[in-house]
Design an enzyme around this catalytic site. Structure first.
Site, PDB file in Angstrom:
ATOM      1  N   ASP A 113       5.626  -1.755  55.177  1.00 33.71           N
ATOM      2  CA  ASP A 113       5.172  -0.452  54.691  1.00 33.71           C
ATOM      3  C   ASP A 113       4.143   0.063  55.679  1.00 33.71           C
ATOM      4  O   ASP A 113       3.016  -0.432  55.730  1.00 33.71           O
ATOM      5  CB  ASP A 113       4.563  -0.560  53.288  1.00 33.71           C
ATOM      6  CG  ASP A 113       4.322   0.809  52.663  1.00 33.71           C
ATOM      7  OD1 ASP A 113       3.972   1.746  53.408  1.00 33.71           O
ATOM      8  OD2 ASP A 113       4.492   0.946  51.439  1.00 33.71           O
ATOM      9  N   GLU A 136      23.494  11.441  42.048  1.00 29.83           N
ATOM     10  CA  GLU A 136      22.438  12.027  41.221  1.00 29.83           C
ATOM     11  C   GLU A 136      21.841  13.270  41.868  1.00 29.83           C
ATOM     12  O   GLU A 136      21.259  14.108  41.183  1.00 29.83           O
ATOM     13  CB  GLU A 136      21.345  10.992  40.958  1.00 29.83           C
ATOM     14  CG  GLU A 136      21.798   9.884  40.030  1.00 29.83           C
ATOM     15  CD  GLU A 136      20.707   8.857  39.767  1.00 29.83           C
ATOM     16  OE1 GLU A 136      19.972   9.010  38.772  1.00 29.83           O
ATOM     17  OE2 GLU A 136      20.595   7.893  40.555  1.00 29.83           O
ATOM     18  N   HIS A 161      20.647   4.236  36.218  1.00 31.47           N
ATOM     19  CA  HIS A 161      19.251   4.666  36.412  1.00 31.47           C
ATOM     20  C   HIS A 161      18.427   4.377  35.155  1.00 31.47           C
ATOM     21  O   HIS A 161      17.807   5.255  34.560  1.00 31.47           O
ATOM     22  CB  HIS A 161      19.180   6.153  36.756  1.00 31.47           C
ATOM     23  CG  HIS A 161      17.924   6.512  37.511  1.00 31.47           C
ATOM     24  ND1 HIS A 161      17.833   7.610  38.333  1.00 31.47           N
ATOM     25  CD2 HIS A 161      16.702   5.898  37.575  1.00 31.47           C
ATOM     26  CE1 HIS A 161      16.616   7.676  38.852  1.00 31.47           C
ATOM     27  NE2 HIS A 161      15.918   6.645  38.400  1.00 31.47           N
ATOM     28  N   ARG A 201      15.856   5.433  45.009  1.00 37.40           N
ATOM     29  CA  ARG A 201      16.599   6.682  45.059  1.00 37.40           C
ATOM     30  C   ARG A 201      17.941   6.442  45.744  1.00 37.40           C
ATOM     31  O   ARG A 201      18.021   5.750  46.752  1.00 37.40           O
ATOM     32  CB  ARG A 201      15.807   7.769  45.816  1.00 37.40           C
ATOM     33  CG  ARG A 201      14.599   8.313  45.046  1.00 37.40           C
ATOM     34  CD  ARG A 201      15.037   9.081  43.814  1.00 37.40           C
ATOM     35  NE  ARG A 201      13.939   9.621  43.041  1.00 37.40           N
ATOM     36  CZ  ARG A 201      13.397   9.034  41.988  1.00 37.40           C
ATOM     37  NH1 ARG A 201      13.841   7.851  41.597  1.00 37.40           N
ATOM     38  NH2 ARG A 201      12.415   9.616  41.327  1.00 37.40           N
ATOM     39  N   GLY A 223      16.214   1.557  35.105  1.00 39.46           N
ATOM     40  CA  GLY A 223      15.159   0.602  35.438  1.00 39.46           C
ATOM     41  C   GLY A 223      13.881   0.832  34.656  1.00 39.46           C
ATOM     42  O   GLY A 223      13.198  -0.116  34.264  1.00 39.46           O
TER      43      GLY A 223
END
Length: 328
Positions: A170, A260, A286, A231, A288
């Site tokens: 990251d 989506e 979707h 995503r 989660g």
């Protein structure tokens, strides 16, 4: 009296409380009301999956706030909302634990071939299932995390309980923070090449769109596993299918799909994923963040933002700034 629109099912306690504040129209269920029929009356929208574009916003002269039930805002035209003087808010952290646990629900299902075994056993093929269910253990495996926000940090914590090692990439997090959490900072290429399991925890931006493509899939360790609960647009889905059918990846699990971006309420026809034909692919709709606890937390946070705006206050966790003269 205030008028509200709720796009998708929410926690019943939150819906009950919203009903005490005014008239509530639901965009789901037997008595669903199309938004276009009430757009000129609505003061606040509590939004989950429905897309809220410029056309809907411009057709809503009374609208003050679009309160997102969750952390994503892909389905809202924030620029149009800002121009119209409409706040857009989110509920950060409300479903982080639920998503992190779902990552491991998917991972364990892949590792031990649970869907295959359950289906074959239900069909009466006990021996066949038993003979083909040699999975793998998580202990000692390397987990690669792309992104290290709240959800990824919870995923890391759970992984440590399984005895997994972890690599994290990251660029917006200091390596010392990653190290202090018990993981090794790594480049993206190192995460892909050295991980047994790669889990995506990234926002969808211009830079991350189809980050997982034919080239990056080829760079992953042969026989590794990919999980995406972030995503759908992060993955080139035809390239993923090729990696699964060709045997380069052992398995993949998706809680989000590219379709989506076209139709959040019915995305599968727009994705073209051969879900039924790939035994090493799991796709969930979707969900989660859909635990009872997360639903209550997200709904409570969205309702709090609506209350603040109706009282003339600046709401918490707003994604945009609306100047005072724009209040209706």
């Amino acid at each position: 009296m205030h008028t509200f629109y709720v796009s998708d099912p929410i926690h019943p306690d939150v819906l009950d409380e919203l009903n005490t504040l005014g008239q509530v129209h639901l965009g789901y269920g037997e008595n669903a009301v199309p938004y276009a029929l009430i757009s000129d009356q609505v003061d606040a929208v509590l939004l989950r999956a429905e897309r809220f574009d410029r056309e809907k916003i411009q057709a809503s002269p009374r609208l003050r706030i679009i309160a997102r039930h969750g952390v994503g805002s892909d389905n809202v035209d924030i620029s149009a909302a800002t121009e119209a003087g409409v706040f857009v808010t989110v509920t950060p952290g409300s479903n982080s634990r639920a998503v992190a646990e779902h990552v491991f629900a998917l991972l364990l299902a892949l590792a031990r071939k649970v869907p295959y075994g359950a289906w074959e056993t239900a069909a009466g093929r006990w021996d066949e299932a038993k003979a083909n269910m040699n999975g793998f253990e998580l202990h000692g495996k390397t987990l690669g995390l792309l992104g290290f926000g709240n959800i990824a940090r919870m995923v890391l914590s759970i992984a440590q309980g399984f005895g997994m090692k972890a690599l994290v990439h990251d660029p917006f997090v200091e390596p010392s923070v990653i190290g202090a959490a018990g993981a090794l900072p790594a480049s993206r290429d190192e995460v892909l090449a050295e991980s047994d399991v790669v889990s995506l925890h990234l926002p969808l931006t211009e830079e991350t769109t189809q980050l997982i493509n034919a080239d990056t899939l080829a760079a992953m360790r042969p026989g590794s596993v990919l999980i995406n609960t972030s995503r759908g647009g992060l993955i080139d889905e035809p390239a993923l299918v090729a990696a699964l059918t060709g045997g380069h990846l052992a398995a993949a699990a998706l809680d989000v799909v590219q379709g989506e971006s076209v139709d959040m309420k019915n995305p599968l026809p727009h994705s073209g994923l051969p879900i039924g034909g790939l035994p090493n692919l799991i796709v969930t709709p979707h969900v989660g963040g859909q635990s009872s606890e997360a639903f209550l937390a997200a709904g409570t946070g969205a309702l709090a933002a609506i209350r603040q705006v109706l009282a003339g206050e600046h709401p918490a966790h707003a994604l945009n700034t609306v100047p005072a003269p724009a209040y209706k």
